[in-house]
Design an enzyme around this catalytic site. Structure first.
Site, PDB file in Angstrom:
ATOM      1  N   ARG A  35       0.855  -1.175   0.000  1.00  0.00           N
ATOM      2  CA  ARG A  35       0.000   0.000   0.000  1.00  0.00           C
ATOM      3  C   ARG A  35       0.900   1.236   0.000  1.00  0.00           C
ATOM      4  O   ARG A  35       1.985   1.220   0.612  1.00  0.00           O
ATOM      5  CB  ARG A  35      -0.900   0.054   1.251  1.00  0.00           C
ATOM      6  CG  ARG A  35      -2.089  -0.906   1.226  1.00  0.00           C
ATOM      7  CD  ARG A  35      -3.170  -0.461   0.254  1.00  0.00           C
ATOM      8  NE  ARG A  35      -4.371  -1.276   0.328  1.00  0.00           N
ATOM      9  CZ  ARG A  35      -4.663  -2.273  -0.508  1.00  0.00           C
ATOM     10  NH1 ARG A  35      -3.831  -2.601  -1.477  1.00  0.00           N
ATOM     11  NH2 ARG A  35      -5.792  -2.935  -0.376  1.00  0.00           N
ATOM     12  N   GLU A  58      -4.039   7.486  -4.175  1.00  0.00           N
ATOM     13  CA  GLU A  58      -4.307   7.045  -5.558  1.00  0.00           C
ATOM     14  C   GLU A  58      -5.653   7.573  -6.036  1.00  0.00           C
ATOM     15  O   GLU A  58      -6.589   7.622  -5.239  1.00  0.00           O
ATOM     16  CB  GLU A  58      -4.369   5.512  -5.618  1.00  0.00           C
ATOM     17  CG  GLU A  58      -3.083   4.830  -5.274  1.00  0.00           C
ATOM     18  CD  GLU A  58      -3.261   3.310  -5.156  1.00  0.00           C
ATOM     19  OE1 GLU A  58      -4.346   2.783  -5.489  1.00  0.00           O
ATOM     20  OE2 GLU A  58      -2.313   2.661  -4.706  1.00  0.00           O
ATOM     21  N   HIS A  96      -1.823   0.395  -9.763  1.00  0.00           N
ATOM     22  CA  HIS A  96      -2.457  -0.546  -8.807  1.00  0.00           C
ATOM     23  C   HIS A  96      -3.125  -1.716  -9.544  1.00  0.00           C
ATOM     24  O   HIS A  96      -4.347  -1.891  -9.474  1.00  0.00           O
ATOM     25  CB  HIS A  96      -3.483   0.183  -7.922  1.00  0.00           C
ATOM     26  CG  HIS A  96      -3.809  -0.584  -6.657  1.00  0.00           C
ATOM     27  ND1 HIS A  96      -4.123   0.007  -5.471  1.00  0.00           N
ATOM     28  CD2 HIS A  96      -3.878  -1.926  -6.415  1.00  0.00           C
ATOM     29  CE1 HIS A  96      -4.375  -0.910  -4.547  1.00  0.00           C
ATOM     30  NE2 HIS A  96      -4.224  -2.097  -5.109  1.00  0.00           N
TER      31      HIS A  96
HETATM   32  C1  DGY Z   1      -6.311  -5.908  -2.592  1.00  0.00           C
HETATM   33  O1  DGY Z   1      -7.022  -6.909  -2.794  1.00  0.00           O
HETATM   34  O2  DGY Z   1      -6.087  -5.490  -1.459  1.00  0.00           O
HETATM   35  C2  DGY Z   1      -5.772  -5.233  -3.783  1.00  0.00           C
HETATM   36  O3  DGY Z   1      -4.904  -4.212  -3.452  1.00  0.00           O
HETATM   37  C3  DGY Z   1      -6.900  -4.676  -4.618  1.00  0.00           C
HETATM   38  O4  DGY Z   1      -7.765  -4.000  -3.806  1.00  0.00           O
END
Ligand code: DGY
Length: 321
Positions: free
Chosen positions: A240, A269, A287
């Site tokens: 993240r 983001e 992402h």
């Molecule tokens: C997750 O599953 O956490 C991915 O980052 C997509 O949201």
């Protein structure tokens, strides 16, 4: 026949997942994939029994408090649940689930893509070809960092981190890691464990961030920690954006302390820090860690398995609250 539960689905899901939703539930679908506001979700939720959201919808304590009592569960289409205030959900008696395991391979593939792309200057090179700026071959042209045989440090040796380690071994990389707890010898598979993150960092020619977003990991890669990395190290983030202190990372990329960064996730983001775009030594993705057909189907089916259990009165397999 009793009425099928109504599921508020906040984003457009894969067709096969929506087909199963239509078969087993009364779904409120989002065919145009509109990003709903919290107010819209709260309003639509008054007609629903559960919500199937993505990490793009934020369920803060205020949002959760305003959800109608008809809502029994939030069955996420994501492994990360940092967009949901889990304590607020527990306090309201909501069941919350996620979709672990099924996206580990896809996310690890993305980590390796970033690692190779950042090391071998793939973004820069592709731009040269596309923009017709590629003039010549020369021994000094587009020289990057070799990956094979290097030391890879992994922060967070959970499901994704372990797959990253396995794939990286295909490049003869030596695996070093920091995790809340040490893995068993079979899972560790010869990797070197560091109880303290600060002790891991000086060993990392490459550093892959694979830890969840928790209060403890926010800003984990800050200026002091970057200073502990070897000069010329390369940082990869598929976890993240919150795990990284953007100003510190950007300063290190500008000064040459770090050779490059490969990033799939960002703070705020998609309005990312603009400096990332202007730096040549960043390799950037929007992402897409879990964005394969196979994985997105599997994530949807896993969310539906959880809903099936909830509405059958069973404990869902992936309950996080
Ligand atoms: C997750 O599953 O956490 C991915 O980052 C997509 O949201």
């Amino acid at each position: 026949m009793s009425k099928k539960p109504v599921i508020l689905v906040t984003r457009k899901l894969p067709d096969a997942v929506e087909d199963r939703l239509k078969r087993d539930y009364e779904p409120m679908l989002n065919p145009n994939d509109t990003l709903y506001s919290a107010d819209e979700i709260i309003k639509m939720a008054s007609k629903a029994d559960a919500i199937l959201p993505c990490h793009t919808e934020k369920f803060t304590s205020e949002v959760i408090a305003r959800l109608p009592d008809s809502i029994k569960a939030i069955a996420n289409f994501s492994v990360g649940v940092d967009h949901v205030d889990l304590q607020a959900a527990r306090d309201k008696g909501l069941i919350v689930t996620n979709t672990p395991d099924v996206l580990s391979d896809a996310t690890a593939e993305t980590a390796l893509l970033l690692l190779l792309g950042a090391a071998r200057r793939a973004g820069e090179g592709e731009a040269l070809v596309r923009q017709q700026q590629w003039k010549d071959w020369s021994p000094s042209f587009m020289v990057g960092v070799q990956v094979t045989g290097k030391r890879l440090g992994i922060v967070g040796m959970g499901r994704v981190g372990q797959v990253v380690a396995r794939r990286a071994r295909g490049f003869d990389m030596n695996i070093h890691y920091h995790n809340r707890s040490r893995l068993s010898p079979d899972l560790e598979d010869g990797a070197t464990f560091y109880d303290q993150l600060d002790d891991l960092l000086p060993h990392c020619e490459f550093l892959s961030l694979n830890c969840p977003n928790t209060p403890e990991t926010v800003g984990l890669l800050n200026a002091e920690r970057i200073a502990r990395l070897p000069d010329g190290a390369i940082v990869i983030n598929t976890a993240r954006g919150t795990v990284v202190d953007d100003e510190a990372l950007i300063a290190a990329l500008k000064s040459g302390k770090l050779a490059a960064a490969g990033l799939d996730v960002f703070n705020n983001e998609p309005d990312i820090h603009p400096a990332y775009r202007s730096l040549k030594n960043t390799f950037l993705l929007p992402h897409i860690g879990s964005a394969t057909r196979e994985t997105r189907n599997a994530m949807g089916f896993r969310a539906l398995d959880n809903l099936d259990a909830i509405f059958a009165g069973r404990e869902p397999g992936d309950r996080v609250a």
